[in-house]
Design an enzyme around this catalytic site. Sequence first.
Site, PDB file in Angstrom:
ATOM      1  N   CYS A 232     -25.258   8.505 -24.781  1.00 28.20           N
ATOM      2  CA  CYS A 232     -24.304   9.080 -23.824  1.00 28.20           C
ATOM      3  C   CYS A 232     -25.145   9.619 -22.672  1.00 28.20           C
ATOM      4  O   CYS A 232     -26.056  10.429 -22.899  1.00 28.20           O
ATOM      5  CB  CYS A 232     -23.525  10.207 -24.495  1.00 28.20           C
ATOM      6  SG  CYS A 232     -22.487  11.155 -23.372  1.00 28.20           S
ATOM      7  N   ASN A 233     -24.851   9.173 -21.468  1.00 25.75           N
ATOM      8  CA  ASN A 233     -25.658   9.627 -20.326  1.00 25.75           C
ATOM      9  C   ASN A 233     -25.460  11.106 -20.042  1.00 25.75           C
ATOM     10  O   ASN A 233     -26.405  11.825 -19.723  1.00 25.75           O
ATOM     11  CB  ASN A 233     -25.297   8.813 -19.079  1.00 25.75           C
ATOM     12  CG  ASN A 233     -25.813   7.407 -19.192  1.00 25.75           C
ATOM     13  OD1 ASN A 233     -26.975   7.150 -18.933  1.00 25.75           O
ATOM     14  ND2 ASN A 233     -24.967   6.493 -19.622  1.00 25.75           N
ATOM     15  N   THR A 234     -24.223  11.560 -20.151  1.00 24.33           N
ATOM     16  CA  THR A 234     -23.950  12.959 -19.844  1.00 24.33           C
ATOM     17  C   THR A 234     -24.708  13.862 -20.820  1.00 24.33           C
ATOM     18  O   THR A 234     -25.352  14.832 -20.412  1.00 24.33           O
ATOM     19  CB  THR A 234     -22.430  13.235 -19.925  1.00 24.33           C
ATOM     20  OG1 THR A 234     -21.745  12.250 -19.136  1.00 24.33           O
ATOM     21  CG2 THR A 234     -22.089  14.606 -19.432  1.00 24.33           C
TER      22      THR A 234
ATOM     23  N   GLU B 208     -10.552   4.052 -21.271  1.00 25.31           N
ATOM     24  CA  GLU B 208      -9.965   4.581 -22.519  1.00 25.31           C
ATOM     25  C   GLU B 208      -8.469   4.292 -22.602  1.00 25.31           C
ATOM     26  O   GLU B 208      -7.899   4.271 -23.682  1.00 25.31           O
ATOM     27  CB  GLU B 208     -10.249   6.080 -22.638  1.00 25.31           C
ATOM     28  CG  GLU B 208     -11.731   6.360 -22.694  1.00 25.31           C
ATOM     29  CD  GLU B 208     -12.168   7.295 -23.801  1.00 25.31           C
ATOM     30  OE1 GLU B 208     -11.320   8.015 -24.334  1.00 25.31           O
ATOM     31  OE2 GLU B 208     -13.374   7.290 -24.114  1.00 25.31           O
TER      32      GLU B 208
ATOM     33  N   CYS C 114     -23.205   4.864 -17.211  1.00 20.63           N
ATOM     34  CA  CYS C 114     -22.228   5.515 -18.094  1.00 20.63           C
ATOM     35  C   CYS C 114     -21.904   4.495 -19.171  1.00 20.63           C
ATOM     36  O   CYS C 114     -21.761   3.302 -18.888  1.00 20.63           O
ATOM     37  CB  CYS C 114     -20.969   5.877 -17.314  1.00 20.63           C
ATOM     38  SG  CYS C 114     -19.621   6.406 -18.397  1.00 20.63           S
ATOM     39  N   THR C 115     -21.802   4.990 -20.392  1.00 18.04           N
ATOM     40  CA  THR C 115     -21.706   4.049 -21.509  1.00 18.04           C
ATOM     41  C   THR C 115     -20.386   3.275 -21.543  1.00 18.04           C
ATOM     42  O   THR C 115     -20.295   2.268 -22.239  1.00 18.04           O
ATOM     43  CB  THR C 115     -21.883   4.814 -22.828  1.00 18.04           C
ATOM     44  OG1 THR C 115     -20.998   5.935 -22.807  1.00 18.04           O
ATOM     45  CG2 THR C 115     -23.297   5.276 -22.988  1.00 18.04           C
ATOM     46  N   HIS C 116     -19.387   3.733 -20.820  1.00 19.32           N
ATOM     47  CA  HIS C 116     -18.128   2.977 -20.765  1.00 19.32           C
ATOM     48  C   HIS C 116     -18.208   1.775 -19.818  1.00 19.32           C
ATOM     49  O   HIS C 116     -17.437   0.835 -19.946  1.00 19.32           O
ATOM     50  CB  HIS C 116     -16.981   3.865 -20.281  1.00 19.32           C
ATOM     51  CG  HIS C 116     -16.449   4.793 -21.321  1.00 19.32           C
ATOM     52  ND1 HIS C 116     -17.227   5.739 -21.931  1.00 19.32           N
ATOM     53  CD2 HIS C 116     -15.203   4.931 -21.845  1.00 19.32           C
ATOM     54  CE1 HIS C 116     -16.479   6.427 -22.789  1.00 19.32           C
ATOM     55  NE2 HIS C 116     -15.250   5.950 -22.758  1.00 19.32           N
TER      56      HIS C 116
ATOM     57  N   ASP D 218     -22.465   9.830 -29.571  1.00 14.34           N
ATOM     58  CA  ASP D 218     -21.825   9.775 -28.243  1.00 14.34           C
ATOM     59  C   ASP D 218     -20.654  10.752 -28.226  1.00 14.34           C
ATOM     60  O   ASP D 218     -20.151  11.172 -29.271  1.00 14.34           O
ATOM     61  CB  ASP D 218     -21.329   8.354 -27.941  1.00 14.34           C
ATOM     62  CG  ASP D 218     -20.655   8.276 -26.571  1.00 14.34           C
ATOM     63  OD1 ASP D 218     -21.236   8.798 -25.595  1.00 14.34           O
ATOM     64  OD2 ASP D 218     -19.556   7.719 -26.471  1.00 14.34           O
ATOM     65  N   SER D 219     -20.218  11.068 -27.005  1.00 16.63           N
ATOM     66  CA  SER D 219     -19.045  11.935 -26.853  1.00 16.63           C
ATOM     67  C   SER D 219     -17.781  11.261 -27.395  1.00 16.63           C
ATOM     68  O   SER D 219     -16.796  11.946 -27.646  1.00 16.63           O
ATOM     69  CB  SER D 219     -18.848  12.268 -25.374  1.00 16.63           C
ATOM     70  OG  SER D 219     -18.695  11.079 -24.621  1.00 16.63           O
TER      71      SER D 219
HETATM   72  N1  DGL Z   1     -20.466   8.650 -22.685  1.00 16.80           N
HETATM   73  C1  DGL Z   1     -20.319   9.309 -21.394  1.00 16.80           C
HETATM   74  C2  DGL Z   1     -21.519   8.912 -20.513  1.00 16.80           C
HETATM   75  O1  DGL Z   1     -22.220   7.953 -20.743  1.00 16.80           O
HETATM   76  C3  DGL Z   1     -19.015   8.973 -20.720  1.00 16.80           C
HETATM   77  C4  DGL Z   1     -17.811   9.604 -21.388  1.00 16.80           C
HETATM   78  C5  DGL Z   1     -17.751  11.114 -21.251  1.00 16.80           C
HETATM   79  O2  DGL Z   1     -17.599  11.623 -20.128  1.00 16.80           O
HETATM   80  O3  DGL Z   1     -17.845  11.775 -22.274  1.00 16.80           O
HETATM   81  O4  DGL Z   1     -21.764   9.607 -19.542  1.00 16.80           O
END
Ligand code: DGL
Length: 297
Positions: free
Chosen positions: A74-76, A159, A193-195, A11-12
Amino acid sequence: MSHHSPIGIFDSGFGGLTIFRKIRELMPQYDYIYLGDNARTPYGNRSFETVLKFTAEGVQYLFSQGCPLIIIACNTASAKALRSIQQQYLPKTYPERRVLGMIRPTVESIQNKTRSNTVALWGTAGTVNSQSFVLEMVNHAPKVELIQQACPLLVPLVEAGELEGEGLEYFIKKYWKQTEIQNPKIDTLLLACTHYPLLKNKIEKILPKNIQILSQDELVAPSLAEYLQRHPEMELLITTGGNCRYLTTDQCDHFDHLARIFMGQEITSEKIELKEVKLLDNPRHVSLNAEKESAAG
Ligand code: DGL
Protein backbone atom coordinates in the site's frame (compact mmCIF):
# COMPACT_ATOMS: atom_id res chain seq x y z
CA MET A 1 1.04 -29.95 13.12
CA SER A 2 2.54 -28.27 10.07
CA HIS A 3 4.51 -25.10 10.61
CA HIS A 4 3.90 -22.22 8.23
CA SER A 5 6.00 -19.11 8.00
CA PRO A 6 4.49 -17.34 5.02
CA ILE A 7 5.26 -14.02 3.40
CA GLY A 8 2.75 -11.49 4.75
CA ILE A 9 1.16 -8.96 2.43
CA PHE A 10 -0.61 -6.02 4.07
CA ASP A 11 -2.87 -3.42 2.49
CA SER A 12 -5.59 -1.02 3.57
CA GLY A 13 -8.07 -3.14 1.61
CA PHE A 14 -8.17 -4.59 -1.87
CA GLY A 15 -5.50 -2.64 -3.73
CA GLY A 16 -2.56 -4.72 -2.51
CA LEU A 17 -4.07 -7.68 -4.31
CA THR A 18 -2.78 -6.23 -7.60
CA ILE A 19 0.74 -6.40 -6.18
CA PHE A 20 0.17 -9.77 -4.56
CA ARG A 21 -1.16 -11.23 -7.79
CA LYS A 22 2.11 -10.48 -9.58
CA ILE A 23 4.22 -11.63 -6.62
CA ARG A 24 2.40 -14.93 -6.58
CA GLU A 25 2.66 -15.36 -10.34
CA LEU A 26 6.40 -14.85 -10.12
CA MET A 27 6.97 -16.91 -6.95
CA PRO A 28 4.13 -19.45 -6.64
CA GLN A 29 6.26 -21.76 -4.50
CA TYR A 30 6.02 -19.72 -1.27
CA ASP A 31 3.26 -19.64 1.34
CA TYR A 32 1.45 -16.31 1.71
CA ILE A 33 -1.03 -14.51 3.94
CA TYR A 34 -2.81 -11.46 2.55
CA LEU A 35 -4.40 -9.09 5.07
CA GLY A 36 -6.72 -6.30 3.94
CA ASP A 37 -7.91 -3.77 6.53
CA ASN A 38 -11.20 -3.35 4.69
CA ALA A 39 -13.08 -2.19 7.78
CA ARG A 40 -10.98 0.99 7.86
CA THR A 41 -10.15 1.53 4.21
CA PRO A 42 -9.35 3.90 2.55
CA TYR A 43 -6.17 5.15 4.19
CA GLY A 44 -5.56 7.71 1.43
CA ASN A 45 -6.90 10.78 3.25
CA ARG A 46 -6.00 9.80 6.81
CA SER A 47 -3.38 11.42 9.06
CA PHE A 48 0.15 10.10 9.65
CA GLU A 49 -0.78 9.02 13.17
CA THR A 50 -3.83 7.07 12.07
CA VAL A 51 -2.15 5.34 9.13
CA LEU A 52 0.75 4.36 11.38
CA LYS A 53 -1.56 3.00 14.08
CA PHE A 54 -3.59 0.92 11.59
CA THR A 55 -0.54 -0.34 9.70
CA ALA A 56 1.29 -1.34 12.89
CA GLU A 57 -1.75 -3.34 13.97
CA GLY A 58 -1.79 -5.17 10.64
CA VAL A 59 1.92 -5.86 10.81
CA GLN A 60 1.63 -7.12 14.38
CA TYR A 61 -1.14 -9.52 13.35
CA LEU A 62 0.87 -10.92 10.45
CA PHE A 63 3.87 -11.43 12.73
CA SER A 64 1.60 -13.32 15.15
CA GLN A 65 0.81 -15.66 12.24
CA GLY A 66 4.51 -16.47 11.85
CA CYS A 67 5.45 -14.22 8.90
CA PRO A 68 9.21 -13.56 8.87
CA LEU A 69 8.80 -11.00 6.05
CA ILE A 70 5.96 -8.57 5.39
CA ILE A 71 5.36 -6.46 2.30
CA ILE A 72 3.35 -3.31 2.89
CA ALA A 73 1.56 -3.43 -0.45
CA CYS A 74 0.00 0.00 0.00
CA ASN A 75 1.63 3.26 -1.05
CA THR A 76 -0.13 5.34 1.56
CA ALA A 77 0.95 3.03 4.38
CA SER A 78 4.47 2.79 2.94
CA ALA A 79 4.63 6.59 2.75
CA LYS A 80 3.28 7.30 6.20
CA ALA A 81 4.07 4.31 8.41
CA LEU A 82 6.84 2.12 7.08
CA ARG A 83 9.79 4.14 8.28
CA SER A 84 8.47 4.33 11.84
CA ILE A 85 7.79 0.61 11.87
CA GLN A 86 11.26 -0.18 10.56
CA GLN A 87 13.06 2.20 12.92
CA GLN A 88 11.06 2.02 16.11
CA TYR A 89 8.83 -1.03 16.20
CA LEU A 90 10.95 -3.78 14.62
CA PRO A 91 14.18 -3.33 16.59
CA LYS A 92 12.28 -3.56 19.89
CA THR A 93 9.88 -6.36 19.04
CA TYR A 94 11.06 -8.50 16.10
CA PRO A 95 14.65 -7.53 15.28
CA GLU A 96 15.18 -10.54 13.03
CA ARG A 97 12.08 -9.97 10.89
CA ARG A 98 11.65 -7.56 7.99
CA VAL A 99 8.98 -5.20 6.71
CA LEU A 100 9.39 -3.82 3.19
CA GLY A 101 7.38 -1.27 1.26
CA MET A 102 6.46 0.02 -2.16
CA ILE A 103 8.33 3.26 -2.56
CA ARG A 104 11.97 2.35 -2.83
CA PRO A 105 11.63 -0.53 -5.30
CA THR A 106 9.43 1.70 -7.43
CA VAL A 107 11.80 4.65 -7.40
CA GLU A 108 14.86 2.52 -8.10
CA SER A 109 13.35 1.17 -11.26
CA ILE A 110 12.15 4.52 -12.62
CA GLN A 111 15.50 6.05 -13.42
CA ASN A 112 16.27 3.73 -16.36
CA LYS A 113 12.85 4.09 -17.85
CA THR A 114 12.52 7.83 -18.54
CA ARG A 115 14.33 9.58 -21.41
CA SER A 116 13.29 13.14 -20.56
CA ASN A 117 14.01 12.62 -16.83
CA THR A 118 10.55 14.00 -16.15
CA VAL A 119 8.12 11.57 -14.55
CA ALA A 120 4.58 12.14 -13.36
CA LEU A 121 3.16 10.28 -10.37
CA TRP A 122 -0.49 9.62 -9.65
CA GLY A 123 -1.40 8.54 -6.11
CA THR A 124 -3.71 9.18 -3.18
CA ALA A 125 -3.64 12.58 -1.48
CA GLY A 126 -1.85 10.92 1.46
CA THR A 127 0.95 9.56 -0.71
CA VAL A 128 1.41 12.84 -2.59
CA ASN A 129 1.31 15.05 0.51
CA SER A 130 3.76 12.86 2.41
CA GLN A 131 6.44 13.75 -0.21
CA SER A 132 7.89 10.27 0.38
CA PHE A 133 8.44 9.54 -3.31
CA VAL A 134 10.14 12.91 -3.81
CA LEU A 135 12.47 12.29 -0.87
CA GLU A 136 13.31 8.79 -2.05
CA MET A 137 14.05 10.12 -5.55
CA VAL A 138 16.71 12.44 -4.15
CA ASN A 139 18.70 9.35 -3.13
CA HIS A 140 17.86 6.84 -5.82
CA ALA A 141 16.91 8.80 -8.95
CA PRO A 142 18.43 12.24 -8.41
CA LYS A 143 18.27 13.32 -12.04
CA VAL A 144 14.56 12.70 -12.37
CA GLU A 145 12.04 15.47 -11.78
CA LEU A 146 8.83 14.14 -10.24
CA ILE A 147 5.50 15.83 -10.97
CA GLN A 148 2.91 14.68 -8.42
CA GLN A 149 -0.84 14.62 -8.88
CA ALA A 150 -3.33 13.41 -6.27
CA CYS A 151 -6.23 11.48 -7.84
CA PRO A 152 -8.63 11.03 -4.92
CA LEU A 153 -11.57 9.75 -6.96
CA LEU A 154 -9.88 6.84 -8.70
CA VAL A 155 -9.88 4.50 -5.68
CA PRO A 156 -13.63 4.91 -5.01
CA LEU A 157 -14.36 4.38 -8.72
CA VAL A 158 -12.37 1.13 -8.76
CA GLU A 159 -14.02 -0.07 -5.56
CA ALA A 160 -17.42 0.67 -7.08
CA GLY A 161 -16.46 -1.61 -9.98
CA GLU A 162 -16.29 1.33 -12.44
CA LEU A 163 -13.42 0.04 -14.55
CA GLU A 164 -14.97 1.34 -17.78
CA GLY A 165 -17.38 4.08 -18.63
CA GLU A 166 -17.70 7.82 -18.94
CA GLY A 167 -17.32 8.67 -15.24
CA LEU A 168 -13.90 7.09 -15.09
CA GLU A 169 -12.89 8.60 -18.42
CA TYR A 170 -13.85 12.07 -17.22
CA PHE A 171 -11.60 11.84 -14.17
CA ILE A 172 -8.65 10.32 -16.01
CA LYS A 173 -8.78 13.21 -18.52
CA LYS A 174 -9.16 15.77 -15.75
CA TYR A 175 -6.20 14.42 -13.72
CA TRP A 176 -4.03 14.17 -16.84
CA LYS A 177 -4.79 17.78 -17.77
CA GLN A 178 -3.79 18.88 -14.26
CA THR A 179 -0.62 16.79 -14.54
CA GLU A 180 0.72 17.70 -17.98
CA ILE A 181 0.20 21.41 -17.46
CA GLN A 182 2.85 21.25 -14.71
CA ASN A 183 5.59 20.16 -17.13
CA PRO A 184 5.15 19.31 -20.83
CA LYS A 185 8.39 17.25 -20.81
CA ILE A 186 6.72 14.37 -18.94
CA ASP A 187 7.35 11.10 -20.81
CA THR A 188 6.35 8.60 -18.10
CA LEU A 189 3.37 8.26 -15.78
CA LEU A 190 3.91 6.20 -12.64
CA LEU A 191 0.77 4.65 -11.18
CA ALA A 192 1.68 4.91 -7.48
CA CYS A 193 -1.46 3.52 -5.95
CA THR A 194 -2.23 -0.15 -5.69
CA HIS A 195 -5.69 0.22 -7.23
CA TYR A 196 -4.46 1.85 -10.42
CA PRO A 197 -3.02 -1.23 -12.18
CA LEU A 198 -6.66 -2.16 -12.79
CA LEU A 199 -7.02 1.10 -14.73
CA LYS A 200 -3.82 0.80 -16.73
CA ASN A 201 -5.46 -0.22 -20.01
CA LYS A 202 -8.04 2.53 -19.74
CA ILE A 203 -5.43 5.17 -18.89
CA GLU A 204 -3.27 3.99 -21.80
CA LYS A 205 -6.15 4.49 -24.22
CA ILE A 206 -6.81 8.04 -23.02
CA LEU A 207 -3.30 9.48 -22.58
CA PRO A 208 -1.11 10.57 -25.52
CA LYS A 209 0.66 7.60 -27.13
CA ASN A 210 4.14 8.91 -26.29
CA ILE A 211 3.49 8.63 -22.53
CA GLN A 212 4.81 5.43 -21.03
CA ILE A 213 2.68 4.07 -18.16
CA LEU A 214 4.47 2.27 -15.32
CA SER A 215 2.45 0.07 -13.06
CA GLN A 216 3.86 -0.90 -9.67
CA ASP A 217 2.75 -4.51 -9.81
CA GLU A 218 5.29 -4.97 -12.62
CA LEU A 219 8.07 -3.27 -10.62
CA VAL A 220 7.67 -4.59 -7.07
CA ALA A 221 7.35 -8.34 -7.70
CA PRO A 222 10.72 -8.70 -9.53
CA SER A 223 12.32 -6.48 -6.91
CA LEU A 224 11.10 -8.82 -4.15
CA ALA A 225 12.46 -11.83 -6.04
CA GLU A 226 15.86 -10.12 -6.21
CA TYR A 227 15.68 -9.28 -2.51
CA LEU A 228 15.14 -12.94 -1.64
CA GLN A 229 18.07 -13.94 -3.83
CA ARG A 230 20.29 -11.47 -2.04
CA HIS A 231 19.01 -12.54 1.40
CA PRO A 232 19.14 -16.35 1.46
CA GLU A 233 18.91 -16.28 5.28
CA MET A 234 15.42 -14.79 4.90
CA GLU A 235 14.46 -16.96 1.96
CA LEU A 236 15.24 -20.08 4.03
CA LEU A 237 12.75 -19.02 6.70
CA ILE A 238 9.80 -18.83 4.29
CA THR A 239 7.84 -22.03 3.96
CA THR A 240 6.89 -23.38 0.55
CA GLY A 241 3.92 -25.31 -0.76
CA GLY A 242 1.98 -22.46 -2.38
CA ASN A 243 -0.55 -22.13 0.47
CA CYS A 244 -2.41 -18.87 0.59
CA ARG A 245 -4.77 -17.36 3.17
CA TYR A 246 -6.82 -14.21 2.72
CA LEU A 247 -7.76 -12.22 5.83
CA THR A 248 -10.03 -9.21 6.05
CA THR A 249 -11.16 -6.98 8.91
CA ASP A 250 -14.61 -6.59 7.33
CA GLN A 251 -17.29 -8.81 5.84
CA CYS A 252 -15.96 -11.84 3.98
CA ASP A 253 -18.59 -11.93 1.25
CA HIS A 254 -17.79 -8.36 0.19
CA PHE A 255 -14.07 -9.12 0.25
CA ASP A 256 -14.49 -12.33 -1.75
CA HIS A 257 -16.58 -10.55 -4.38
CA LEU A 258 -14.13 -7.71 -5.06
CA ALA A 259 -11.03 -9.83 -4.50
CA ARG A 260 -12.16 -11.99 -7.40
CA ILE A 261 -11.93 -8.94 -9.69
CA PHE A 262 -8.46 -8.03 -8.40
CA MET A 263 -7.05 -11.57 -8.42
CA GLY A 264 -8.90 -13.00 -11.41
CA GLN A 265 -9.86 -16.11 -9.41
CA GLU A 266 -12.28 -17.27 -6.69
CA ILE A 267 -11.20 -16.19 -3.17
CA THR A 268 -12.44 -17.37 0.23
CA SER A 269 -11.44 -15.06 3.05
CA GLU A 270 -11.46 -15.22 6.86
CA LYS A 271 -12.55 -12.33 9.07
CA ILE A 272 -10.15 -11.21 11.79
CA GLU A 273 -9.92 -8.42 14.39
CA LEU A 274 -6.85 -6.26 14.81
CA LYS A 275 -5.61 -5.26 18.26
CA GLU A 276 -3.98 -2.05 19.36
CA VAL A 277 -0.18 -1.95 19.29
CA LYS A 278 1.94 0.01 21.70
CA LEU A 279 4.20 2.32 19.66
CA LEU A 280 6.02 4.98 18.82
CA ASP A 281 7.46 8.36 19.52
CA ASN A 282 7.27 10.84 16.72
CA PRO A 283 5.74 9.18 13.68
CA ARG A 284 5.59 12.20 11.40
CA HIS A 285 9.27 12.98 11.77
CA VAL A 286 10.37 9.43 11.17
CA SER A 287 7.94 8.72 8.33
CA LEU A 288 9.01 11.72 6.31
CA ASN A 289 12.41 10.17 5.86
CA ALA A 290 10.87 7.54 3.61
CA GLU A 291 11.99 3.93 3.53
CA LYS A 292 15.15 2.59 5.06
CA GLU A 293 15.13 -0.74 3.35
CA SER A 294 13.09 -2.06 0.51
CA ALA A 295 12.58 -5.05 -1.64
CA ALA A 296 15.47 -3.64 -3.58
CA GLY A 297 17.55 -2.78 -0.55
N1 DGL B 1 -3.71 1.04 -1.17
C1 DGL B 1 -3.77 2.49 -1.20
C2 DGL B 1 -2.48 3.01 -1.87
O1 DGL B 1 -1.77 2.32 -2.57
C3 DGL B 1 -5.00 3.01 -1.89
C4 DGL B 1 -6.27 2.79 -1.11
C5 DGL B 1 -6.37 3.62 0.16
O2 DGL B 1 -6.44 4.86 0.08
O3 DGL B 1 -6.38 3.02 1.22
O4 DGL B 1 -2.18 4.18 -1.69
